[in-house]
Structure formats: structure tokens, C-alpha cells
Design a protein around this motif. Sequence first.
Motif, PDB file in Angstrom:
ATOM      1  N   LEU A 334       1.069  -1.024   0.008  1.00 45.05           N
ATOM      2  CA  LEU A 334      -0.183  -0.042   0.470  1.00 45.05           C
ATOM      3  C   LEU A 334       0.650   1.481  -0.172  1.00 45.05           C
ATOM      4  O   LEU A 334       2.222   1.489   0.971  1.00 45.05           O
ATOM      5  CB  LEU A 334      -1.111  -0.163   1.252  1.00 45.05           C
ATOM      6  N   VAL A 335       0.838   1.796  -1.449  1.00 46.05           N
ATOM      7  CA  VAL A 335       1.639   3.436  -1.663  1.00 46.05           C
ATOM      8  C   VAL A 335       1.641   4.374  -0.942  1.00 46.05           C
ATOM      9  O   VAL A 335       1.599   5.203  -0.012  1.00 46.05           O
ATOM     10  CB  VAL A 335       1.707   3.470  -2.514  1.00 46.05           C
ATOM     11  N   ALA A 336      -0.149   4.799  -0.467  1.00 41.53           N
ATOM     12  CA  ALA A 336      -0.937   6.122  -0.384  1.00 41.53           C
ATOM     13  C   ALA A 336      -2.360   5.840  -0.308  1.00 41.53           C
ATOM     14  O   ALA A 336      -2.966   4.631  -1.271  1.00 41.53           O
ATOM     15  CB  ALA A 336      -0.781   6.787  -1.481  1.00 41.53           C
ATOM     16  N   THR A 337      -3.290   6.191   0.127  1.00 46.04           N
ATOM     17  CA  THR A 337      -4.288   6.146  -0.243  1.00 46.04           C
ATOM     18  C   THR A 337      -5.250   7.225   0.062  1.00 46.04           C
ATOM     19  O   THR A 337      -5.984   8.072   1.200  1.00 46.04           O
ATOM     20  CB  THR A 337      -5.192   5.766   1.392  1.00 46.04           C
ATOM     21  N   PRO A 338      -4.502   8.385  -1.470  1.00 45.43           N
ATOM     22  CA  PRO A 338      -5.563   9.337  -2.015  1.00 45.43           C
ATOM     23  C   PRO A 338      -6.939   9.792  -1.270  1.00 45.43           C
ATOM     24  O   PRO A 338      -7.238  10.858  -1.541  1.00 45.43           O
ATOM     25  CB  PRO A 338      -5.176   9.913  -2.666  1.00 45.43           C
ATOM     26  N   GLY A 339      -7.994   8.668  -1.692  1.00 46.46           N
ATOM     27  CA  GLY A 339      -9.316   8.797  -2.047  1.00 46.46           C
ATOM     28  C   GLY A 339      -9.837   8.583  -0.968  1.00 46.46           C
ATOM     29  O   GLY A 339     -10.686   8.679  -0.195  1.00 46.46           O
ATOM     30  N   ALA A 340      -9.264   8.438   1.053  1.00 37.89           N
ATOM     31  CA  ALA A 340      -9.416   8.446   1.534  1.00 37.89           C
ATOM     32  C   ALA A 340     -10.364   9.680   2.504  1.00 37.89           C
ATOM     33  O   ALA A 340     -11.489   9.784   3.141  1.00 37.89           O
ATOM     34  CB  ALA A 340      -8.814   7.862   3.155  1.00 37.89           C
ATOM     35  N   GLU A 341      -9.530  10.744   1.842  1.00 39.21           N
ATOM     36  CA  GLU A 341     -10.323  12.054   2.314  1.00 39.21           C
ATOM     37  C   GLU A 341     -11.719  12.224   2.066  1.00 39.21           C
ATOM     38  O   GLU A 341     -12.541  13.427   2.154  1.00 39.21           O
ATOM     39  CB  GLU A 341      -9.177  12.850   2.357  1.00 39.21           C
ATOM     40  N   ALA A 342     -12.113  11.846   0.625  1.00 36.46           N
ATOM     41  CA  ALA A 342     -13.000  11.678  -0.636  1.00 36.46           C
ATOM     42  C   ALA A 342     -13.972  11.187   0.310  1.00 36.46           C
ATOM     43  O   ALA A 342     -15.246  11.199   0.510  1.00 36.46           O
ATOM     44  CB  ALA A 342     -13.325  11.406  -1.046  1.00 36.46           C
ATOM     45  N   ILE A 343     -13.839  10.248   1.131  1.00 37.34           N
ATOM     46  CA  ILE A 343     -14.925   9.130   2.324  1.00 37.34           C
ATOM     47  C   ILE A 343     -14.863  10.128   3.653  1.00 37.34           C
ATOM     48  O   ILE A 343     -16.401   9.697   3.477  1.00 37.34           O
ATOM     49  CB  ILE A 343     -14.213   7.670   2.403  1.00 37.34           C
ATOM     50  N   ARG A 344     -13.746  10.605   3.525  1.00 36.76           N
ATOM     51  CA  ARG A 344     -14.229  10.693   5.286  1.00 36.76           C
ATOM     52  C   ARG A 344     -14.552  12.526   5.250  1.00 36.76           C
ATOM     53  O   ARG A 344     -15.519  12.972   5.601  1.00 36.76           O
ATOM     54  CB  ARG A 344     -13.115  12.005   5.939  1.00 36.76           C
ATOM     55  N   SER A 345     -14.962  13.370   3.449  1.00 39.01           N
ATOM     56  CA  SER A 345     -16.261  13.716   3.613  1.00 39.01           C
ATOM     57  C   SER A 345     -17.643  13.603   3.304  1.00 39.01           C
ATOM     58  O   SER A 345     -18.542  14.487   2.837  1.00 39.01           O
ATOM     59  CB  SER A 345     -15.345  14.913   1.901  1.00 39.01           C
ATOM     60  N   LEU A 346     -17.840  12.600   3.181  1.00 46.44           N
ATOM     61  CA  LEU A 346     -19.462  12.381   2.817  1.00 46.44           C
ATOM     62  C   LEU A 346     -20.442  12.528   3.964  1.00 46.44           C
ATOM     63  O   LEU A 346     -19.863  12.476   5.469  1.00 46.44           O
ATOM     64  CB  LEU A 346     -18.789  10.837   2.629  1.00 46.44           C
ATOM     65  N   ALA A 347     -21.504  12.326   3.576  1.00 45.54           N
ATOM     66  CA  ALA A 347     -22.017  13.374   4.401  1.00 45.54           C
ATOM     67  C   ALA A 347     -22.791  12.207   6.050  1.00 45.54           C
ATOM     68  O   ALA A 347     -22.763  12.513   6.908  1.00 45.54           O
ATOM     69  CB  ALA A 347     -23.324  13.759   4.306  1.00 45.54           C
TER      70      ALA A 347
END
Length: 405
Positions: A334-347
Amino acid sequence: MNTNITVAIVDPTSAGYFIAQRALERGFLCAAIFSASAESSGMDVSWSRACTDKDFDALIARDAYDAIIPGAESGVCLAEELAARFGLAGNDPETSAWRRNKTAMAQAVREAGIALCRQARCGCLADCIAWAEATGYPVVVKPEASSGSDLVRVCEARDALARHASTILDGVDKYGKNTCGVLVQEFMVGDEYTVDGVVSNQVLTVFAIGKYRKINRDGAMVYDRIDFFAPDDPALDARMRSYCEAVARAVGVRVGPVHIEVMLTASGPLLVEIAARAHGGMGASVIDANFSPSFIDAIIDSYLPESCIGETLRIIRRKTACIAFLISDRAGTLVATPGAEAIRSLASFVREKWFVAPGNRISRTVDLVTCPALFELSHDDPEALEADIRRIRELERSAALWEIA
């Protein structure tokens, strides 16, 4: 601080972390007791004991407790043994196998006249194959004392059964225990549910019923999500509650939390397994946050003399809630999780729990042990939560969520 009450959590990991946290919030003294299978949770407890310590018996004999509560599957037997030693509320350690060993569990349930799927405990590969071929494929194969889908597989044919049964017979489970026995079960067709409750004063109060969605990936049943419902939700089959009450009695649960997994088949509910501990991972916390009254408080209170939980308690779901399990299609680093922030921003996002960090190896998901992360979601609007789930799966399928080398 209410230092008049001292609570011990045996293996305060998984649900036990949240139970210990709540005990401390209530001003209780809270001790951590670690079985041989557990690791420190890192929580700042009042004191701790480890059964691997050569002075454990002498140290524990000097302690005083008002309640001893299992925090995880690994702590169930030790919690029951210690509660009996201290003369506290607990389940009978003489029958711990009914609640921990799936073969003994099935026997106790069957002897109580409760419906069960066909199953057999096998000590060698030849017996596994003989039983499966007499019963018919597919079959479910698991260790006698697994938890969290550890080493649980659906086998469609002899070759798959031989490979997986050999893995169990020759190896250890996630607690490092030798898996000398294999449980082979007929494959049950239906929806799988979890029933989570608390036994107090001989009464099982069901706090939440969860409906699993699992995906069969090459015989491995992979968790996709679990949605939580109030026990009296009209969408649920009412037979599950009475069935689970009977199962809890049959395996000797007389106090504390129960986590029961059942398959709702065309002929009615059938037991997958029952555990005398709370829903693992973040499950207990999700139930506590989204249902009223408090699930975790009820667990603690059930062990205390003044407990007043009873059959008239009404459970209310405050919000729509679920846990989404991330699924990795490939293994690597696992190099990075760039999409994790998009999940954190979900309502509906509440919190996340990652089991792998950038720079570490990520496995292809085949069970709960290889699940890379959990996301707790909760919202007043069920449609908003569904939209967020769809977005998580979109990110998961694309390169947007993570980089794997």
C-alpha cells in the motif's frame, strides 16, 4: 470519581476497548486483564494484569473487582473463570466450551431441541471429505473455535475442501491456537443476520439486529456491509428473536453480552454461531451510538448487582447506521490512500479504522482478517447513506482510493 466500583475487562481490544472506555467515563476504576492471545490496547487503564506473567495468580488474588467482563472472543473463557474465582456474576466456566467451541455449542443447542443445520466435527481430512460427499457440496469449512470469519471458507468441490481443511488441520487460528478440529457444515441458503443483546436477570434484551451483505469470492465469504435495525423493525422476521433467546439459554448465557449469527432460511432461522461477548470491532460502538438506551452501559450494568435491565425495555433506533468493509482486489504494498479524504467528507461518515498503513503489505481481501479498513456510516436519511455507500465502492474500484504497488 466513582472509585467504589472496579471493573475488569479481559482483553480490552475490539469491543472491549469501548467497554473499558465507558467504564472509565463513568468514573469506575477499570483494570485490563490480558489473556495469552491478546495484545495491549494502549488504553490508559487503572492497572493491568497479564495471564502470561509468572506472578499472575498472586497478583490477581490481591485485586478486588465488582465485575469481570470479556472484551473480545479471546477473553471469554478467562473472564468466566476469573468471575467464578471471585464469586462475581458470570457464566459457568464448566460450560465455557458451549460458548466457545462450535462442536460443543452445536451439541448443546441440538440437545435443547433447537433446529440446526447439518454439521460434523472432523479430526482428519478423510473424515471431512467423507462427510461432505455424503451430505453434498457446497459445504462451509471452519475451525472449531474461529471468529470474525477467520479461516472460514465455502468449498464447492473436493479439491477446494481438501486444500482448506488441510490448512486448518496443519495451522493455527488468529489467536495462535492449534486448530486440531475442523467443523464442516452444510451450506445454508438465506440471509445472514447478527443479533446483539445483553442477558440480565435471566432476560435477553436484543438491542440491534444487523443484516450482513457478503460476497462469495472464490469460496471466501467477504464482508461487504452490515446494516443495523431495531429489534422490532417490521421488516425483520420475528422468529429470529425467540430463536436467539432459546439459543442463548441452551448454551448457558446467564449474564452479559451475546453476539449471535443466524441464517434466515426458507424453513426459519438456523444458528451459525453464538459468542458470549459483544459485537466485535466497532460494531458495539455503532450500536451504542445509534440505538437507545445505551448498549455499552447495559453490558456493564448487567454484571452489577443493581442491574435492572428487563423484558420491558424498548429499544429505539435513532439513525440509519451501517459499517462498510473495504475490499481489496489485489495484494501488494500500500503506497498511499489518496481517496480516503473523499470518504471522510461524505455526509454519513462517522469514523474509520484502517488495518494497514502506507508502506505495509495489503492482502487481497478474502475474509475479515484481510479487510483493509472499516467505515462507520450514520445518517438521518437512509437515501443519503446509500448514496455514500455507492461512492465508496466507486472509489474502491478505481485507482482513486489507493495506490498499490
